[in-house]
Scaffold this motif. Structure first.
Motif, PDB file in Angstrom:
ATOM      1  N   LEU A  24      -3.811   5.370   0.295  1.00 56.58           N
ATOM      2  CA  LEU A  24      -3.954   5.161  -1.149  1.00 56.58           C
ATOM      3  C   LEU A  24      -5.355   4.673  -1.488  1.00 56.58           C
ATOM      4  N   ALA A  25      -5.915   3.852  -0.608  1.00 53.89           N
ATOM      5  CA  ALA A  25      -7.225   3.252  -0.881  1.00 53.89           C
ATOM      6  C   ALA A  25      -8.345   4.285  -0.855  1.00 53.89           C
ATOM      7  N   LEU A  26      -8.069   5.480  -0.274  1.00 50.14           N
ATOM      8  CA  LEU A  26      -9.110   6.514  -0.237  1.00 50.14           C
ATOM      9  C   LEU A  26      -9.425   7.049  -1.623  1.00 50.14           C
ATOM     10  N   ARG A  30      -7.856   4.682  -7.742  1.00 51.79           N
ATOM     11  CA  ARG A  30      -6.588   3.964  -7.557  1.00 51.79           C
ATOM     12  C   ARG A  30      -6.846   2.489  -7.272  1.00 51.79           C
ATOM     13  N   ARG A  31      -6.018   1.647  -7.896  1.00 49.58           N
ATOM     14  CA  ARG A  31      -6.073   0.218  -7.571  1.00 49.58           C
ATOM     15  C   ARG A  31      -4.778  -0.106  -6.850  1.00 49.58           C
ATOM     16  N   VAL A  32      -4.868  -0.794  -5.749  1.00 52.22           N
ATOM     17  CA  VAL A  32      -3.669  -1.108  -4.960  1.00 52.22           C
ATOM     18  C   VAL A  32      -3.510  -2.621  -4.913  1.00 52.22           C
ATOM     19  N   VAL A  33      -2.318  -3.079  -5.263  1.00 53.80           N
ATOM     20  CA  VAL A  33      -2.068  -4.525  -5.278  1.00 53.80           C
ATOM     21  C   VAL A  33      -0.960  -4.819  -4.261  1.00 53.80           C
ATOM     22  N   LEU A  34      -1.229  -5.783  -3.382  1.00 48.46           N
ATOM     23  CA  LEU A  34      -0.294  -6.076  -2.294  1.00 48.46           C
ATOM     24  C   LEU A  34       0.458  -7.373  -2.544  1.00 48.46           C
ATOM     25  N   ALA A  42      -2.123  -8.622   4.758  1.00 44.50           N
ATOM     26  CA  ALA A  42      -2.484  -8.230   3.390  1.00 44.50           C
ATOM     27  C   ALA A  42      -3.970  -8.502   3.137  1.00 44.50           C
ATOM     28  N   GLN A  43      -4.435  -9.676   3.539  1.00 46.02           N
ATOM     29  CA  GLN A  43      -5.847 -10.019   3.304  1.00 46.02           C
ATOM     30  C   GLN A  43      -6.770  -9.113   4.132  1.00 46.02           C
ATOM     31  N   ALA A  44      -6.324  -8.741   5.318  1.00 43.51           N
ATOM     32  CA  ALA A  44      -7.151  -7.855   6.152  1.00 43.51           C
ATOM     33  C   ALA A  44      -7.299  -6.489   5.476  1.00 43.51           C
ATOM     34  N   HIS A  49     -10.803  -2.654   2.047  1.00 42.75           N
ATOM     35  CA  HIS A  49     -10.893  -1.670   0.955  1.00 42.75           C
ATOM     36  C   HIS A  49     -11.229  -2.369  -0.365  1.00 42.75           C
ATOM     37  N   ALA A  50     -12.264  -1.861  -1.045  1.00 38.92           N
ATOM     38  CA  ALA A  50     -12.728  -2.513  -2.281  1.00 38.92           C
ATOM     39  C   ALA A  50     -11.675  -2.455  -3.386  1.00 38.92           C
TER      40      ALA A  50
END
Ligand code: NAP
Length: 260
Positions: A24-26, A30-34, A42-44, A49-50
């Motif tokens: 998804l981060a590619l 798209r913004r991805v929220v964990l 999650a932090q890694a 990915h920006a």
């Protein structure tokens, strides 16, 4: 509600989610929220990915996105979505094997529900992903993982979910064959490459010839008296394929029993 139409939340950042987020981060749009649980992982992902961030808590996650992928272990699924601020504009896509929509409905408020079954090959865009029902917002996200197969009902999705386990068995088959070839003297790296590329080659030929039946394709490979025929006959003599069916049935039975 979401401040960007392409915001996707991932609730449950475990083994599968790591691969999905990678894909998804590619997409820079798209913004991805964990979700924050399992914080190190999650932090890694966010550090790598920006366009990936970690929410303060699960309620904040739901507040920030339109589409939520639910990727907790199946037993935790219903509890994980309970009490969150679901809104009619939300689409909640459960990736949890064997968890029927009925089991989530009560806790999902006004969100639209769907189920999908990606595999880790989503990371390389090669995950055939079954979807039910064919909700546009869910499809828009899962199509990034690979080819989408919209199914007619949850019973079909349960059967299709067995393929997610089969995917692991194919890894095991590759391992067995690669180890055997290496034991017989092939360099291990060559053995691994040869076996895995052969599996991809077989799948590629089946995919490339949809007009031909599977028995027809196989028969063509089995030259009478040849090595393919010899090996297949040896496998059939010990009823090897019956065991694959048994394994498939055992998985389906477990998925169905979780539904009952
Ligand atoms: N693995 C696959 O290849 C695959 C393929 C298809 C479908 N699935 C489905 O995907 C789901 C996840 O599988 P997995 O292998 O990724 O499992 P997993 O590695 O155990 O990941 C699940 C994650 O969800 C977290 N979690 C549990 N409750 C939560 C909550 N309330 N809020 C936020 N996070 C929560 C867990 O945290 P804790 O560890 O702290 O409990 C864990 O980090 C399963 O339902 C499975 O059926 C998996």
């Amino acid at each position: 509600m979401a401040d960007a139409p392409n915001a996707v939340g991932v609730l449950g950042v475990g083994h599968l989610a790591g691969y999905l987020v990678q894909r998804l981060a590619l997409n820079p749009a798209r913004r991805v929220v964990l979700s924050p649980r399992n914080e190190e992982r999650a932090q890694a992902l966010a550090a790598r990915h920006a366009n990936v961030t970690v929410a303060r808590d699960n309620a904040a996650l739901v507040g920030e996105v339109d589409v939520v992928l639910l990727a907790t272990r199946s037993q935790a699924a219903a509890g994980a979505i309970e009490g969150l601020p679901w809104h009619p504009a939300h689409t909640l896509v459960s990736l949890c094997a064997g968890v029927p929509l009925d089991a989530l409905m009560l806790n999902a408020g006004a969100a639209t529900l769907a189920r999908a079954m990606p595999i880790t090959a989503a990371a390389i865009g090669e995950s055939p992903t079954c979807l039910y029902p064919d909700v546009a917002a869910a499809r828009e996200v899962v199509q990034e993982f690979g080819p989408v197969h919209a199914l007619a009902d949850e019973a079909q999705l349960d059967v299709a979910s067995v393929s997610a386990a089969f995917y692991g068995w194919v890894h095991s088959l590759i391992q067995e064959m690669a180890l055997w070839s290496a034991t017989q003297g092939l360099p291990p790296a060559a053995s691994r490459a040869l076996v895995s590329q052969t599996v991809r080659a077989a799948a590629g030929m089946v995919i490339a010839q949809p007009e031909r039946s599977l028995p027809d394709l196989l028969e063509e490979l089995c030259t009478p008296g040849g090595i393919t025929e010899l090996g297949l006959q040896t496998l059939q003599d010990v009823r090897a394929f019956e065991y694959w069916q048994r394994a498939s049935q055992a998985v389906l039975d477990q998925i169905r029993s979780a539904r009952d």
